[in-house]
Structures are given as C-alpha cells and as structure tokens.
Design a protein around this motif. Structure first.
Motif, short mmCIF file in Angstrom:
data_model
loop_
_atom_site.label_atom_id
_atom_site.label_comp_id
_atom_site.label_asym_id
_atom_site.label_seq_id
_atom_site.Cartn_x
_atom_site.Cartn_y
_atom_site.Cartn_z
N LEU A 145 9.30 95.21 -38.50
CA LEU A 145 9.25 93.76 -38.66
C LEU A 145 10.55 93.22 -39.24
O LEU A 145 11.15 93.83 -40.14
N LEU A 147 12.53 90.80 -41.54
CA LEU A 147 12.24 90.09 -42.79
C LEU A 147 13.16 88.89 -42.95
O LEU A 147 14.30 88.87 -42.47
N SER A 165 7.84 87.79 -42.97
CA SER A 165 8.37 88.05 -41.64
C SER A 165 7.86 86.95 -40.71
O SER A 165 6.69 86.96 -40.32
N ASN A 168 5.96 86.03 -35.62
CA ASN A 168 5.26 87.15 -35.00
C ASN A 168 4.12 86.67 -34.10
O ASN A 168 3.65 85.54 -34.20
#
Length: 376
Positions: A145, A147, A165, A168
């Motif tokens: 992921l 950040l 994060s 998504n």
C-alpha cells in the motif's frame, strides 16, 4: 397514443429474443388476463385462440420474412400490463448489487473482501462502530500500500497516530466496488490473537455510508443494495438512525437502570464490532446515575482497535427496549476507567452483538434508517 402503449411490449419481446427464448404470445396474454380479471368481473377469455381484432401483424427483422403476430393491447387490458411491468421493475430494483457469505467468530461477523487488484481476499471484521477502514500494518506492507502521512484517530481506548493510504479500491462479492477508500494502518495482531482468527482489516462506515446493507444471520449472508432504489419489504418499522462522531450511527433505547423503576432514554451507537451486550460511557454513567451508589461492581478488562487495556465495571440493567423488543436483566459494562473517561462521545453508549444478533438487520444509513427484524 398507440405507440407508447405498444412500445413496452416491443421492448419485452426483444429481451426475450435476445435471451434466446421463443416469444409465446398466448402465455403473455394469459398472464396479463389473470392479473386483470382478479379484481374485476369480465367476460370469459379464451386462452387458446384470440380474437383477430386484438392482433396486428408486422414483419419481425429477427425472423426473416415470417409474419410474426404482435399483440395490440386493448385499452381494457392496459392496467394488467402496467401491474406486470411494475412487478418486474420492483423485483429488479430489489435485487442486491452483491451477496456474500458471512462467518461468525464468537459473536462477531466476518466477510471476505478484495483489496485493489489482489486476487487473495482479506478476512475482514464487519464493524459498524468503526468510523474508518483499518488494515493491519503487516498486511499493508505485504500488499504494498502507498502511504501518505499519518492522522490521529479515535479508538475505544484512546487516540492514536495511524499511517494512511488514500485512493484504494475494495471489492465485495463479484461486482460491488468501493472506490477512493482511505485506509488507516494499525497493528491488529492483538485482536487476531484474542478472537483466534486472522483479522486483516476492519470495515465499517465506508461501506454503510454508501449502500444499504442487510446482515441475515439465519442464512449467514450479507446483501448489499442500491440506496437509490431500495424499498424495505420487511414488517419492522424503521428506527431513526442518528449520525454520531466519525460517521457512525446510533438510535434511541429505553432502559431501566439498576435498582430503579423509572425508564430513561439513551442514545446508543450501533456497534457490530463489540461482542458484548451494552456499554455506557463515563459521562452517561454520571449524568444518568446508572450505577447504584455504594454497590460493589465486578471489574472487567477490555480493549479496542489498539491494545491499551482498560479496567471498567460490569453490572446489569433491569430492562432495555429498542424497536418494541425488550430484554430483561441485561448485562452492561460501565466504562469508568480513567482512560475511557477522557474520551469524548456524541452518544451515551453502544449496543453490541450480544443483542444485535437477535435480529436480521438492514442498515439504510444513507436514508437515516435502520430496520431490526426479529429472527425466527
């Protein structure tokens, strides 16, 4: 006038042709007639042969040069066609966008979801009391992921700093997608150890704020509906869902405190991430006098999304009522630990899974409603 009357049937005929079925004019007319003649007394209709004045012919492009009979809807039959169309429209509108299996560990509900383009699902706790979506730090590193800074978020214990994060995508079932989801990273190993199952993430209001969600414990299925078209078909009256802090929701509950006969109304958060019955926050305990002066209460330990251990008190209410359903001698936790006393809440407490599991619950939070259907 005839064009708009015949057009819906033309559309239906093409749907049948595209699907590969052969249109059956006789069966269509019979169904419409059966619907029409129920409320009204009309002359007997012959199902095997039609009055030719009720039909017209037209060349059907999908059937070459064969003359295909196309029903002309007589005005007296129009209401039955409208009824049938509405039934199909309602059925289509009520079909869930997604339906996925749930599993239960203790009293908590878990679902599998897919993060971004990874084909391996995450084992996720469904937590209506979670104002943000949390992913275990280790899982986040394994999934790579991206950040973007950190943010202070509140938990049941205290506020903590969590990496975030943004941007998504979460997929539930085969085709329901949550886009632009901001994830927060925390160590969830203590929860996995406590419940003896891996907890990769916690999903709450990011889902509930965008869709109508039904948790059916009898079928162990979660159904996700479009809030723009959803119409509740159950018998339970809607409870008004009040928006609280961090995008969570609650509803009013009537309780009879320990050692008293009077009933007071409190506002409790709907928290499927809590495996107990009821919890009252420190400020509500003081304001409503929920604990009997001089009585000794048993100590109970607890923790939330972060591992800070708290020491609170455990007791019982005489009764608690919500949505016309009443429980007697209800176990309750009074959050009087100094750590909890510092937390600020927009409600008096929370209702947990020990009580919520008595219902099939429909969360229509976009409309500010919750439906509690007692389980059979």
């Amino acid at each position: 006038m005839r064009t708009w009357i015949v057009l819906p049937l033309w559309i239906g005929r093409w749907v049948v042709v595209i699907s590969g079925s052969t249109p059956n004019v006789n069966s269509v007319e019979v169904v419409l007639w059966q619907l029409w003649k129920a409320p009204f007394a009309m002359k007997k209709f012959r199902t095997r042969q039609f009055d030719r004045s009720m039909l017209r012919t037209q060349r059907h492009p999908a059937e070459g040069n064969r003359i295909a009979p196309i029903p002309y809807l007589h005005p007296v039959r129009l209401p039955s066609f409208i009824i049938t169309s509405l039934l199909f429209l309602v059925a289509g509108a009520q079909a869930p966008l997604a339906e996925l299996p749930m599993t239960m560990r203790g009293k908590l509900l878990f679902i599998d979801v897919y993060l971004n383009d990874d084909p391996t699902p995450l084992h996720v706790l469904f937590d209506s009391g979670a104002g943000v979506t949390v992913v275990d730090s280790k899982v986040a590193r394994e999934r790579g992921l991206v950040l973007s800074g950190a943010l202070s978020i509140g938990t049941s214990g205290k506020r903590v700093q969590a990496d975030r994060s943004p941007g998504n995508t979460i997929r539930l079932g085969e085709r329901y997608m949550l886009d632009s989801v901001e994830l927060y990273l925390m160590d969830l190993a203590h929860l996995s150890a406590h419940y003896k199952t891996p907890i990769d993430a916690i999903l709450g209001t990011d889902l509930l704020s965008r869709a109508v969600v039904c948790t059916d414990l009898d079928a162990m299925r979660m159904r996700i509906h479009d809030p723009r078209t959803y119409v509740h078909a159950g018998s339970a009256a809607a409870l008004t869902a009040t928006e609280l802090d961090s995008g969570t929701y609650g509803f009013p509950m009537q309780v009879v405190p320990d050692g008293r006969k009077d009933t007071i109304e409190v506002l409790v958060k709907i928290d499927t991430g809590a495996d107990n019955h009821l919890t009252f926050y420190n400020h509500a305990v003081v304001a409503h006098g929920l604990m009997r002066e001089g009585k000794r209460y048993r100590s109970v330990r607890g923790f939330g999304a972060e591992p800070t251990m708290t020491h609170n008190r455990r007791g019982r209410l005489v009764a608690a009522t919500v949505g016309g359903h009443t429980w007697r001698k209800v176990p309750v936790v009074y959050q009087v630990d100094p750590v909890n006393a510092l937390s600020k809440h927009a409600c008096d407490g929370l209702i947990g899974q020990q009580l919520l599991n008595d219902f099939t619950i429909t969360y229509d939070l976009p409309a500010g409603k919750v439906y509690l259907e007692p389980r059979k």
